[in-house]
Write a protein that holds these residues in place. Structure first.
Motif, PDB file in Angstrom:
ATOM      1  N   HIS A 183      53.299  39.793  79.518  1.00 49.84           N
ATOM      2  CA  HIS A 183      51.966  39.598  78.946  1.00 49.84           C
ATOM      3  C   HIS A 183      51.118  40.830  79.250  1.00 49.84           C
ATOM      4  O   HIS A 183      51.016  41.260  80.410  1.00 49.84           O
ATOM      5  CB  HIS A 183      51.281  38.350  79.507  1.00 49.84           C
ATOM      6  CG  HIS A 183      50.016  38.028  78.792  1.00 49.84           C
ATOM      7  ND1 HIS A 183      49.980  37.244  77.661  1.00 49.84           N
ATOM      8  CD2 HIS A 183      48.731  38.431  79.009  1.00 49.84           C
ATOM      9  CE1 HIS A 183      48.734  37.167  77.229  1.00 49.84           C
ATOM     10  NE2 HIS A 183      47.965  37.886  78.030  1.00 49.84           N
ATOM     11  N   LEU A 184      50.507  41.386  78.214  1.00 54.12           N
ATOM     12  CA  LEU A 184      49.732  42.610  78.348  1.00 54.12           C
ATOM     13  C   LEU A 184      48.243  42.331  78.187  1.00 54.12           C
ATOM     14  O   LEU A 184      47.844  41.529  77.332  1.00 54.12           O
ATOM     15  CB  LEU A 184      50.164  43.627  77.283  1.00 54.12           C
ATOM     16  CG  LEU A 184      51.643  44.019  77.275  1.00 54.12           C
ATOM     17  CD1 LEU A 184      51.936  44.918  76.078  1.00 54.12           C
ATOM     18  CD2 LEU A 184      52.021  44.713  78.572  1.00 54.12           C
ATOM     19  N   PRO A 185      47.398  43.003  78.989  1.00 55.28           N
ATOM     20  CA  PRO A 185      45.947  42.873  78.788  1.00 55.28           C
ATOM     21  C   PRO A 185      45.543  43.520  77.470  1.00 55.28           C
ATOM     22  O   PRO A 185      46.323  44.289  76.883  1.00 55.28           O
ATOM     23  CB  PRO A 185      45.350  43.627  79.989  1.00 55.28           C
ATOM     24  CG  PRO A 185      46.428  44.583  80.404  1.00 55.28           C
ATOM     25  CD  PRO A 185      47.733  43.910  80.098  1.00 55.28           C
ATOM     26  N   GLU A 186      44.333  43.201  77.005  1.00 49.66           N
ATOM     27  CA  GLU A 186      43.896  43.721  75.704  1.00 49.66           C
ATOM     28  C   GLU A 186      43.899  45.251  75.682  1.00 49.66           C
ATOM     29  O   GLU A 186      44.283  45.867  74.694  1.00 49.66           O
ATOM     30  CB  GLU A 186      42.492  43.197  75.364  1.00 49.66           C
ATOM     31  CG  GLU A 186      42.069  43.523  73.945  1.00 49.66           C
ATOM     32  CD  GLU A 186      40.855  42.746  73.495  1.00 49.66           C
ATOM     33  OE1 GLU A 186      40.793  42.351  72.314  1.00 49.66           O
ATOM     34  OE2 GLU A 186      39.954  42.521  74.326  1.00 49.66           O
ATOM     35  N   ARG A 187      43.450  45.839  76.781  1.00 47.89           N
ATOM     36  CA  ARG A 187      43.454  47.301  76.863  1.00 47.89           C
ATOM     37  C   ARG A 187      44.450  47.723  77.937  1.00 47.89           C
ATOM     38  O   ARG A 187      44.127  47.824  79.101  1.00 47.89           O
ATOM     39  CB  ARG A 187      42.049  47.817  77.202  1.00 47.89           C
ATOM     40  CG  ARG A 187      41.066  47.593  76.065  1.00 47.89           C
ATOM     41  CD  ARG A 187      39.649  47.982  76.437  1.00 47.89           C
ATOM     42  NE  ARG A 187      38.730  47.738  75.346  1.00 47.89           N
ATOM     43  CZ  ARG A 187      38.184  46.572  75.066  1.00 47.89           C
ATOM     44  NH1 ARG A 187      38.459  45.533  75.836  1.00 47.89           N
ATOM     45  NH2 ARG A 187      37.348  46.423  74.040  1.00 47.89           N
ATOM     46  N   GLY A 188      45.664  47.918  77.510  1.00 44.60           N
ATOM     47  CA  GLY A 188      46.715  48.292  78.446  1.00 44.60           C
ATOM     48  C   GLY A 188      47.819  48.992  77.698  1.00 44.60           C
ATOM     49  O   GLY A 188      47.575  49.711  76.723  1.00 44.60           O
TER      50      GLY A 188
END
Length: 202
Positions: A77-82
């Motif tokens: 799972h990736l953060p929105e800004r990553g």
């Protein structure tokens, strides 16, 4: 409607592992979101879960791509800004990718970059986002009209709000404090599962 439990980054590793093992058969996914824990602690948690027979296909690792890969976890799972979802997909096509988003535009971009699902929030007022105005449910309507990938909702989701999320056709709910801060996590997870069943019947 799927049920995702998201860890709350506030408990010792062994305690957290015990809670996850308790709820594993009730929830569809468990997202390991332990941002203040060291990489070693996250790996130790995964080892506990492996010993507790938690299926790896239920586990989602937040942000730690290297840990997911080295431990045979298939969902990151990736953060929105990553990290770019497209870059991750290009290098590791076998991985399933989730992305946190906060609006319709972010959801469309996440899908374009290869996300397999999006996690939209925060939907309602929640202690983890104290003082921040919730984004509400209306963007989910637009997402469901145009996205091909599942939309999970997070943020202040109590049992009595499950019906509202089913009404806007959310594919799943993600619950953090409602499960992991509960006195009895198993009972709390069971309540969410029953609420989903009841809402689907209506």
């Amino acid at each position: 409607m799927k049920l995702m439990a998201v860890t709350d980054d506030s408990q010792p590793i062994l305690v957290l592992a015990q809670k996850i093992i308790q709820i594993q058969q009730i929830v569809d996914y468990i997202q390991i979101r332990e941002k203040t824990k060291t990489a070693k602690e996250v790996v130790t948690l995964l080892e506990y879960l492996d010993k507790g027979a938690v299926p790896k296909d239920k586990i989602i690792v937040n942000s730690h791509l290297d840990i997911a890969l080295s431990n045979g976890i298939q969902t990151i799972h990736l953060p929105e800004r990553g990290l770019s979802g497209q870059q991750v997909k290009d290098q590791y096509p076998q991985l399933r990718i989730g992305r946190s988003i906060h609006d319709y535009v972010g959801a469309m971009e996440a899908e374009r970059q290869g996300a397999d699902y999006v996690l939209y929030g925060h939907c309602f007022e929640t202690n983890s986002k104290k003082g921040k105005v919730p984004n509400g449910l209306s963007p989910i309507h637009e997402m469901k009209k145009n996205l091909k990938i599942p939309v999970f909702a997070i943020g202040g989701i109590h049992v009595d709000r499950v019906q509202a999320l089913l009404d806007v056709k959310a594919d799943g709910i993600a619950v953090m404090s409602g499960i992991f801060s509960a006195t009895h996590p198993f009972a709390a997870a069971h309540q969410y599962r029953e609420a989903i069943k009841d809402a689907i019947k209506l």
